[in-house]
Design an enzyme around this catalytic site. Structure first.
Site, PDB file in Angstrom:
ATOM      1  N   GLU B  49       7.362   0.882  -8.638  1.00 34.40           N
ATOM      2  CA  GLU B  49       7.938   2.155  -8.186  1.00 34.40           C
ATOM      3  C   GLU B  49       6.863   2.871  -7.391  1.00 34.40           C
ATOM      4  O   GLU B  49       5.782   3.152  -7.908  1.00 34.40           O
ATOM      5  CB  GLU B  49       8.334   3.031  -9.372  1.00 34.40           C
ATOM      6  CG  GLU B  49       9.588   2.575 -10.066  1.00 34.40           C
ATOM      7  CD  GLU B  49       9.906   3.460 -11.254  1.00 34.40           C
ATOM      8  OE1 GLU B  49      10.810   3.119 -11.995  1.00 34.40           O
ATOM      9  OE2 GLU B  49       9.207   4.491 -11.449  1.00 34.40           O
ATOM     10  N   ASP B  60       7.569  16.178 -12.708  1.00 31.93           N
ATOM     11  CA  ASP B  60       6.336  15.478 -13.029  1.00 31.93           C
ATOM     12  C   ASP B  60       5.354  16.323 -13.821  1.00 31.93           C
ATOM     13  O   ASP B  60       5.229  17.522 -13.598  1.00 31.93           O
ATOM     14  CB  ASP B  60       5.654  15.010 -11.735  1.00 31.93           C
ATOM     15  CG  ASP B  60       6.330  13.776 -11.161  1.00 31.93           C
ATOM     16  OD1 ASP B  60       6.337  12.745 -11.874  1.00 31.93           O
ATOM     17  OD2 ASP B  60       6.862  13.850 -10.052  1.00 31.93           O
ATOM     18  N   TYR B 175      17.669   3.656 -15.182  1.00 39.10           N
ATOM     19  CA  TYR B 175      16.384   4.203 -15.622  1.00 39.10           C
ATOM     20  C   TYR B 175      16.673   5.205 -16.726  1.00 39.10           C
ATOM     21  O   TYR B 175      17.264   6.252 -16.484  1.00 39.10           O
ATOM     22  CB  TYR B 175      15.683   4.888 -14.439  1.00 39.10           C
ATOM     23  CG  TYR B 175      14.238   5.291 -14.705  1.00 39.10           C
ATOM     24  CD1 TYR B 175      13.914   6.143 -15.761  1.00 39.10           C
ATOM     25  CD2 TYR B 175      13.209   4.834 -13.900  1.00 39.10           C
ATOM     26  CE1 TYR B 175      12.600   6.512 -16.006  1.00 39.10           C
ATOM     27  CE2 TYR B 175      11.888   5.210 -14.132  1.00 39.10           C
ATOM     28  CZ  TYR B 175      11.597   6.040 -15.184  1.00 39.10           C
ATOM     29  OH  TYR B 175      10.299   6.411 -15.428  1.00 39.10           O
TER      30      TYR B 175
END
Lengths: 398, 266
Positions: B49, B60, B175
């Site tokens: 990725e 994040d 995912y």
């Protein structure tokens, strides 16, 4: 003109929900709670009671006679949101959302703050309702709004300094979103402006629309008519959305939003999205006008007023701009400072630097308008918090 | 079958989970990213990725935020990332590459143009951190038409219905975000993780890969028993941060990921 978002949270081409998957469930929960609350008489009554007995509503409509006389043109009227408890319109939304948080069974609220006005409002209602409270604030903003940090801490909130990115409002929102995504089950994020993913722009607009509703009938009562022009400053755009909402349907009332022109036209020198070279894109969960570079990275911003130092604007404003219903213009740091001083001297009212942008625009256009014309300015907050920063900018303090 | 599906099929035949490595492109420079991706493959990664750095990465944690800042400081642009994918391919690397991105860089590039250029460069898929199925219409058709797999996400807060819808609209793999929160290494795995992996596997035929907060061989081994793939990101990013722009970087990365990749085997 249609008001409010469609089912997917879009205002024309703008809005929507651009967030990590983890936040989709709490956003849906929030929308359900809001829709339920809107129909719930008990919720409405509780909010109205707190608005009246705690926040100090209705706020007055004031005719600024000496300021109008000095400018020698249109009559200037001020909607006195600066007289709200905590010193700005931010309490309207904080009260509404904190009651929603309680209704959803959340024991903790978080918020971002730029000027500190929203942070103070949330810390205040958290104390009132017994909620745990954490406020994210950029270190640069903590420096220039120190008194508000002290107020939040006094009321039991934890103020978390944000040292990433530009260390201002944008980065505080990033941090608040990260906290929310981590603590979704116990926490409600009290977003402070008509920004962010749906349903936030709709909820914040609704809780701020009390400004427009009140002033619409106050103005009718005092003048038997409608204002010719309504002016509000636009950072994220919540005080503007609140006052404009009552006039949108009345096409002959001109509406002007004033952005932060800062100290120049270049990137990083201002925060004027519409009036200064922005373009549509996604920031903080919504598709709207932004200050960004050619690669979609967010550009730094500057404004003397921390509450307007932000690179995006509420999606409903973007729709109003496209439709031509609201015009957006900008006022520089220097012009805002001049208005700050002028309103203090002529009327004994010290405006927040944010609100001083709206006063500055009114002062620019009033002289060319007839004496019987009326300009309504949303005086969104008071300026006590800004005295230190103004002294520093003018070189009278370190 | 796409390169992504092939990688999962191969791992399944070998009765192990696929090892997926995340790095931010351009950290410390795009030239180093070419070496790093090759090192990840040599260290045993089945899929890479590649993060497109973003100025405001709300999904994040601190490690990947810092990596994005370093990448932007080294002048990384989305176009540069795609050119780097092409450079990786020109060295004969055929490891599947999924571009990990926020919505805005792709919007600024132009969705159609991005899809065309990403595919031409040799990317295999795209994963959006901030585009739920509700907004996928803006991106999915163009990316799909160009032949890119749009990788769907599921979170611990997702309803069964949402997971089903996301998986139906997506391709390559699902995912699964291991915990409510942002990316970044954690001391322990979420207690409810085992149950949520089982649920996700029942709801889709796509392989299920688990990421967020997995950083040690022990954690990888635990997740590898339950899922089809395991993602490690911030832990690798932290190594890159320590070594920086150095000729040793590739070797350090390879040595660091090898035990993580081995932990995917029973």
């Amino acid at each position: 003109m249609k008001t409010g978002p469609d089912r997917r949270g879009y205002y024309g081409a703008y809005g929507g929900v651009f967030v990590p998957e983890t936040l989709m469930a709490p956003l849906a929960e929030l929308e359900r709670a809001f829709v339920r609350a809107r129909k719930d008489r008990t919720f409405g009554a509780r909010l109205a009671e707190l608005q009246a007995t705690f926040a100090g509503r209705p706020t007055p409509l004031f005719r600024a006679r000496r300021l109008s006389a000095r400018l020698g043109g249109a009559q200037i009227w001020l909607k006195r949101e600066d007289l709200c408890h905590t010193g700005s319109h931010k309490i309207n939304n904080a009260l509404g959302q904190a009651l929603l948080a309680r209704q959803m069974g959340k024991s903790r609220v978080i918020a971002e703050t730029g000027a500190g006005q929203h942070g103070v409002a949330v810390a205040t209602v958290a104390a009132l309702l017994g909620l745990e409270c954490r406020v994210y604030m950029g270190v640069e903003d903590m420096r220039r709004q120190r008194p508000n940090v002290d107020r939040m801490e006094l009321m039991g909130a934890e103020v978390v300094p944000v040292d990433s990115g530009s260390r201002t409002l944008k980065d505080a929102i990033n941090e608040a979103l990260r906290d929310w995504v981590t603590n979704v089950r116990t926490t409600h994020y009290v977003l402070g402006s008509v920004l962010g993913p749906h349903p936030f722009p709709m909820i914040v607009r609704e809780f701020q629309s009390v400004i427009g509703q009140e002033v619409f009938s106050q103005f009718r009562k005092q003048t038997r008519g409608l204002p010719d022009l309504v002016v509000a400053c636009v950072g994220g755009g919540s005080n503007a959305a609140g006052i404009f909402s009552a006039f949108i349907a009345h096409e002959r009332v001109r509406l002007v939003g004033v952005e932060a022109g800062g100290r120049g036209e270049g990137a990083g020198e201002h925060a004027a999205r519409f009036a200064g070279g922005g373009s549509p894109g996604v920031l903080h969960g919504t598709y709207t006008w932004l200050l960004q570079d050619a690669h979609g990275q967010i550009q730094p911003t500057h404004s003397i007023s921390a509450g307007m130092d932000y690179p995006a604007v509420g999606p409903e404003h973007a729709m109003w701009r496209d439709a031509g219903r609201v015009s957006y213009t900008k006022v520089s740091d220097a012009e805002a400072l001049e208005a700050f001083r002028m309103l203090s001297e002529t009327e004994g009212i010290i405006p927040a630097l944010e609100s001083a942008h709206a006063v500055a625009y009114a002062a620019q256009v009033a002289p060319a308008m007839p004496l019987k014309a009326n300009i309504l300015v949303n005086l969104s907050g008071r300026g006590d918090k800004d005295l230190e920063e103004v002294a520093r900018v003018e070189g009278r303090a370190p | 079958m796409s390169r992504i599906s092939e990688a999962f099929t191969r791992a399944r035949k070998e009765r192990r989970a696929a090892f997926i490595a995340y790095v931010t492109a351009g950290d410390p420079t795009l030239d180093r990213t070419v070496e790093v991706v090759q090192a990840l493959r040599r260290g045993g990664a089945d899929l890479v990725e590649l993060g497109i750095p973003c100025s405001d990465p709300i999904a994040d944690g601190p490690s990947n935020q810092a990596a994005a800042e370093r990448a932007l400081a080294s002048g990384t642009t989305p176009r540069g990332v795609l050119e780097t994918v092409a450079a990786i391919r020109s060295r004969g690397e055929d490891i599947p590459i999924v571009l990990f991105t926020y919505a805005n860089p792709v919007l600024a590039y132009g969705v159609e143009e991005f899809a065309r250029d990403a595919r031409a460069a040799g990317a295999d898929g795209v994963l959006f951190t901030d585009v739920p199925v509700e907004e996928l219409e803006l991106f999915g058709p163009a990316l799909g038409a160009a032949g890119l797999d749009v990788v769907p996400l599921a979170a611990p807060t997702s309803s069964r219905e949402r997971i089903k819808t996301a998986a139906r609209r997506g391709r390559g793999f699902l995912y699964l975000v291991s915990r409510a929160g942002v990316t970044g290494a954690r001391a322990d795995l979420a207690p409810e993780l085992e149950a949520s992996i089982r649920t996700a596997r029942k709801l889709t035929k796509l392989p299920v890969a688990v990421g967020f907060g997995i950083s040690t061989p022990r954690q990888v081994a635990r997740v590898a028993r339950l899922a089809h793939g395991v993602v490690v990101g911030s832990a690798i990013v932290d190594r890159i941060a320590v070594v920086g722009d150095s000729d040793r970087l590739a070797e350090v990365v390879q040595t660091f990921v090898a035990p993580l990749a081995r932990a995917c085997r029973p």
